[in-house]
Design a protein around this motif. Structure first.
Motif, PDB file in Angstrom:
ATOM      1  N   ALA A   1       0.830  -1.208   0.000  1.00 50.85           N
ATOM      2  CA  ALA A   1       0.000   0.000   0.000  1.00 50.85           C
ATOM      3  C   ALA A   1       0.869   1.265   0.000  1.00 50.85           C
ATOM      4  CB  ALA A   1      -0.929   0.002   1.217  1.00 50.85           C
ATOM      5  N   ARG A   2       2.045   1.183   0.617  1.00 56.26           N
ATOM      6  CA  ARG A   2       2.959   2.336   0.680  1.00 56.26           C
ATOM      7  C   ARG A   2       3.828   2.475  -0.571  1.00 56.26           C
ATOM      8  NH1 ARG A   2       3.180   0.851   6.012  1.00 56.26           N
ATOM      9  NH2 ARG A   2       4.996  -0.456   5.734  1.00 56.26           N
ATOM     10  N   ALA A   3       3.815   1.497  -1.449  1.00 59.31           N
ATOM     11  CA  ALA A   3       4.669   1.538  -2.645  1.00 59.31           C
ATOM     12  C   ALA A   3       4.364   2.812  -3.444  1.00 59.31           C
ATOM     13  CB  ALA A   3       4.445   0.303  -3.510  1.00 59.31           C
ATOM     14  N   GLU A   4       5.409   3.509  -3.816  1.00 60.71           N
ATOM     15  CA  GLU A   4       5.262   4.782  -4.520  1.00 60.71           C
ATOM     16  C   GLU A   4       4.502   4.623  -5.823  1.00 60.71           C
ATOM     17  OE1 GLU A   4       8.016   7.712  -4.534  1.00 60.71           O
ATOM     18  OE2 GLU A   4       8.874   7.209  -2.583  1.00 60.71           O
ATOM     19  N   GLY A   5       3.446   5.397  -5.978  1.00 66.13           N
ATOM     20  CA  GLY A   5       2.674   5.397  -7.215  1.00 66.13           C
ATOM     21  C   GLY A   5       2.064   4.052  -7.556  1.00 66.13           C
ATOM     22  N   GLY A   6       1.893   3.211  -6.572  1.00 62.32           N
ATOM     23  CA  GLY A   6       1.319   1.891  -6.840  1.00 62.32           C
ATOM     24  C   GLY A   6       2.210   1.014  -7.693  1.00 62.32           C
ATOM     25  N   THR A   7       3.521   1.258  -7.636  1.00 65.48           N
ATOM     26  CA  THR A   7       4.448   0.456  -8.428  1.00 65.48           C
ATOM     27  C   THR A   7       4.613  -0.925  -7.801  1.00 65.48           C
ATOM     28  OG1 THR A   7       6.342   1.350  -7.230  1.00 65.48           O
ATOM     29  CG2 THR A   7       5.764   2.451  -9.290  1.00 65.48           C
TER      30      THR A   7
ATOM     31  N   TYR B   1       4.710  -7.514  -7.052  1.00 67.63           N
ATOM     32  CA  TYR B   1       3.360  -7.652  -6.503  1.00 67.63           C
ATOM     33  C   TYR B   1       2.708  -6.291  -6.330  1.00 67.63           C
ATOM     34  CZ  TYR B   1       3.606 -12.625  -5.672  1.00 67.63           C
ATOM     35  OH  TYR B   1       3.668 -13.987  -5.849  1.00 67.63           O
ATOM     36  N   LEU B   2       1.389  -6.266  -6.565  1.00 69.42           N
ATOM     37  CA  LEU B   2       0.564  -5.063  -6.427  1.00 69.42           C
ATOM     38  C   LEU B   2      -0.715  -5.418  -5.684  1.00 69.42           C
ATOM     39  CD1 LEU B   2       0.691  -4.219 -10.196  1.00 69.42           C
ATOM     40  CD2 LEU B   2       1.481  -2.618  -8.480  1.00 69.42           C
ATOM     41  N   LEU B   3      -1.304  -4.428  -5.025  1.00 66.06           N
ATOM     42  CA  LEU B   3      -2.618  -4.632  -4.422  1.00 66.06           C
ATOM     43  C   LEU B   3      -3.671  -4.660  -5.517  1.00 66.06           C
ATOM     44  CD1 LEU B   3      -2.635  -2.183  -1.359  1.00 66.06           C
ATOM     45  CD2 LEU B   3      -2.270  -4.649  -1.346  1.00 66.06           C
ATOM     46  N   LEU B   4      -4.638  -5.554  -5.390  1.00 64.25           N
ATOM     47  CA  LEU B   4      -5.767  -5.592  -6.319  1.00 64.25           C
ATOM     48  C   LEU B   4      -6.928  -4.725  -5.827  1.00 64.25           C
ATOM     49  CD1 LEU B   4      -6.190  -9.234  -7.647  1.00 64.25           C
ATOM     50  CD2 LEU B   4      -5.862  -7.153  -8.964  1.00 64.25           C
ATOM     51  N   LYS B   5      -6.972  -4.500  -4.533  1.00 63.32           N
ATOM     52  CA  LYS B   5      -8.003  -3.663  -3.929  1.00 63.32           C
ATOM     53  C   LYS B   5      -7.320  -2.428  -3.351  1.00 63.32           C
ATOM     54  CE  LYS B   5     -11.346  -6.869  -1.958  1.00 63.32           C
ATOM     55  NZ  LYS B   5     -11.795  -7.379  -0.651  1.00 63.32           N
ATOM     56  N   SER B   6      -8.075  -1.384  -3.146  1.00 66.53           N
ATOM     57  CA  SER B   6      -7.494  -0.201  -2.512  1.00 66.53           C
ATOM     58  C   SER B   6      -7.262  -0.512  -1.030  1.00 66.53           C
ATOM     59  CB  SER B   6      -8.415   1.004  -2.672  1.00 66.53           C
ATOM     60  OG  SER B   6      -9.529   0.879  -1.829  1.00 66.53           O
ATOM     61  N   PRO B   7      -6.279   0.144  -0.408  1.00 68.10           N
ATOM     62  CA  PRO B   7      -5.999  -0.101   1.017  1.00 68.10           C
ATOM     63  C   PRO B   7      -7.211   0.150   1.922  1.00 68.10           C
ATOM     64  CG  PRO B   7      -4.240   1.183   0.025  1.00 68.10           C
ATOM     65  CD  PRO B   7      -5.329   1.080  -0.999  1.00 68.10           C
ATOM     66  N   GLU B   8      -8.102   1.050   1.486  1.00 68.84           N
ATOM     67  CA  GLU B   8      -9.317   1.340   2.264  1.00 68.84           C
ATOM     68  C   GLU B   8     -10.314   0.190   2.242  1.00 68.84           C
ATOM     69  OE1 GLU B   8      -7.315   4.980   1.054  1.00 68.84           O
ATOM     70  OE2 GLU B   8      -8.158   3.401  -0.189  1.00 68.84           O
TER      71      GLU B   8
ATOM     72  N   ILE C   1      -6.034  -1.496   5.897  1.00 69.57           N
ATOM     73  CA  ILE C   1      -4.619  -1.323   5.554  1.00 69.57           C
ATOM     74  C   ILE C   1      -4.312   0.162   5.393  1.00 69.57           C
ATOM     75  CG2 ILE C   1      -2.856  -1.824   3.804  1.00 69.57           C
ATOM     76  CD1 ILE C   1      -3.602  -4.216   5.672  1.00 69.57           C
ATOM     77  N   ALA C   2      -5.291   0.948   4.927  1.00 71.71           N
ATOM     78  CA  ALA C   2      -5.095   2.402   4.785  1.00 71.71           C
ATOM     79  C   ALA C   2      -4.765   3.048   6.130  1.00 71.71           C
ATOM     80  CB  ALA C   2      -6.334   3.049   4.177  1.00 71.71           C
ATOM     81  N   ASP C   3      -5.282   2.485   7.213  1.00 70.06           N
ATOM     82  CA  ASP C   3      -4.993   3.032   8.542  1.00 70.06           C
ATOM     83  C   ASP C   3      -3.522   2.914   8.910  1.00 70.06           C
ATOM     84  OD1 ASP C   3      -7.663   3.800   9.134  1.00 70.06           O
ATOM     85  OD2 ASP C   3      -8.139   1.726   9.676  1.00 70.06           O
ATOM     86  N   THR C   4      -2.799   2.025   8.261  1.00 69.75           N
ATOM     87  CA  THR C   4      -1.377   1.855   8.558  1.00 69.75           C
ATOM     88  C   THR C   4      -0.519   2.873   7.813  1.00 69.75           C
ATOM     89  OG1 THR C   4      -0.927   0.294   6.750  1.00 69.75           O
ATOM     90  CG2 THR C   4      -1.710  -0.640   8.840  1.00 69.75           C
TER      91      THR C   4
ATOM     92  N   THR D   1     -14.258  -7.167  19.234  1.00 76.09           N
ATOM     93  CA  THR D   1     -13.105  -7.533  18.407  1.00 76.09           C
ATOM     94  C   THR D   1     -13.442  -7.384  16.927  1.00 76.09           C
ATOM     95  OG1 THR D   1     -12.308  -9.074  20.089  1.00 76.09           O
ATOM     96  CG2 THR D   1     -11.492  -9.407  17.843  1.00 76.09           C
ATOM     97  N   ARG D   2     -14.583  -7.907  16.532  1.00 75.51           N
ATOM     98  CA  ARG D   2     -15.000  -7.783  15.123  1.00 75.51           C
ATOM     99  C   ARG D   2     -15.203  -6.329  14.734  1.00 75.51           C
ATOM    100  NH1 ARG D   2     -17.497 -13.077  15.762  1.00 75.51           N
ATOM    101  NH2 ARG D   2     -19.320 -12.175  16.735  1.00 75.51           N
ATOM    102  N   ASP D   3     -15.788  -5.532  15.626  1.00 74.15           N
ATOM    103  CA  ASP D   3     -15.993  -4.109  15.331  1.00 74.15           C
ATOM    104  C   ASP D   3     -14.674  -3.429  15.008  1.00 74.15           C
ATOM    105  OD1 ASP D   3     -18.730  -4.293  15.711  1.00 74.15           O
ATOM    106  OD2 ASP D   3     -18.709  -3.374  17.715  1.00 74.15           O
ATOM    107  N   VAL D   4     -13.647  -3.698  15.797  1.00 74.65           N
ATOM    108  CA  VAL D   4     -12.340  -3.077  15.573  1.00 74.65           C
ATOM    109  C   VAL D   4     -11.683  -3.641  14.319  1.00 74.65           C
ATOM    110  CG1 VAL D   4      -9.989  -2.806  16.481  1.00 74.65           C
ATOM    111  CG2 VAL D   4     -11.954  -2.508  18.004  1.00 74.65           C
ATOM    112  N   LEU D   5     -11.628  -4.973  14.206  1.00 77.44           N
ATOM    113  CA  LEU D   5     -10.910  -5.596  13.092  1.00 77.44           C
ATOM    114  C   LEU D   5     -11.535  -5.327  11.727  1.00 77.44           C
ATOM    115  CD1 LEU D   5      -9.947  -9.051  14.637  1.00 77.44           C
ATOM    116  CD2 LEU D   5      -8.464  -7.074  14.224  1.00 77.44           C
ATOM    117  N   PHE D   6     -12.852  -5.194  11.675  1.00 72.81           N
ATOM    118  CA  PHE D   6     -13.496  -4.960  10.388  1.00 72.81           C
ATOM    119  C   PHE D   6     -13.698  -3.476  10.083  1.00 72.81           C
ATOM    120  CE2 PHE D   6     -14.207  -9.460  10.875  1.00 72.81           C
ATOM    121  CZ  PHE D   6     -13.954  -9.917   9.588  1.00 72.81           C
ATOM    122  N   SER D   7     -13.248  -2.607  10.994  1.00 67.08           N
ATOM    123  CA  SER D   7     -13.240  -1.172  10.685  1.00 67.08           C
ATOM    124  C   SER D   7     -11.817  -0.684  10.440  1.00 67.08           C
ATOM    125  CB  SER D   7     -13.913  -0.362  11.796  1.00 67.08           C
ATOM    126  OG  SER D   7     -13.176  -0.454  12.992  1.00 67.08           O
ATOM    127  N   ALA D   8     -10.829  -1.412  10.933  1.00 69.96           N
ATOM    128  CA  ALA D   8      -9.423  -1.059  10.698  1.00 69.96           C
ATOM    129  C   ALA D   8      -9.008  -1.595   9.333  1.00 69.96           C
ATOM    130  CB  ALA D   8      -8.530  -1.660  11.785  1.00 69.96           C
TER     131      ALA D   8
END
Length: 147
Positions: free
Chosen positions: A17-23, A64-71, A131-134, A122-129
């Protein structure tokens, strides 16, 4: 407790997710940056690829690239993919429900009542957090349990 594999999967997804320009990122780059054993990372990325979270690109500009957005990628989704059910008791699982062998009545089980609140929080936190949060200083809100 989450497995080392799940922890590494989350760290690898954050690196992508942090890879510059989605490279694309090479396995070696991710492994070195995140201190993940390369062979183990290969297995993890293959698993994430089969589950539709990442894709690989061959060639000179491959990796490797993400197929989904980090959000769109939640911690809960990744943990469930890698480690299986998230619930502390089999009778509370949303994906692999099983009656506890020693249970006489789920409605009257005092242990189940307490752990149902734990599982929900636990589910509330895990399913609202996500990768974009990182990626920034944003952190999911801390859930306070009353009582």
């Amino acid at each position: 407790m989450i497995s080392q594999k799940a922890k590494y999967a989350l760290r690898a997804l954050a690196a992508l997710a942090r890879a510059e320009g989605g490279t694309p990122m090479l396995i070696g780059e991710i492994a070195e940056q995140q201190k993940i054993p390369k062979k183990f990372l290969e297995q993890i990325l293959l698993d994430l690829k089969h589950r539709g979270l990442v894709m690989s690109r061959r060639g000179r500009d491959g990796g490797y690239l993400l197929l989904k957005s980090p959000e769109e990628i939640t911690f809960g989704e990744v943990l469930r993919m890698i480690d299986g059910p998230i619930a502390p008791l089999p009778c509370l699982s949303q994906t692999a429900y099983r009656k506890c062998d020693d249970c006489l009545s789920e409605e009257e089980c005092e242990i189940r009542h307490v752990f149902a609140r734990v599982a929900e929080a636990t589910r509330d936190v895990l399913f609202s957090a996500t990768i974009a949060d990182t990626l920034s200083d944003r952190h999911p809100a801390v859930v306070m349990l009353s009582g």
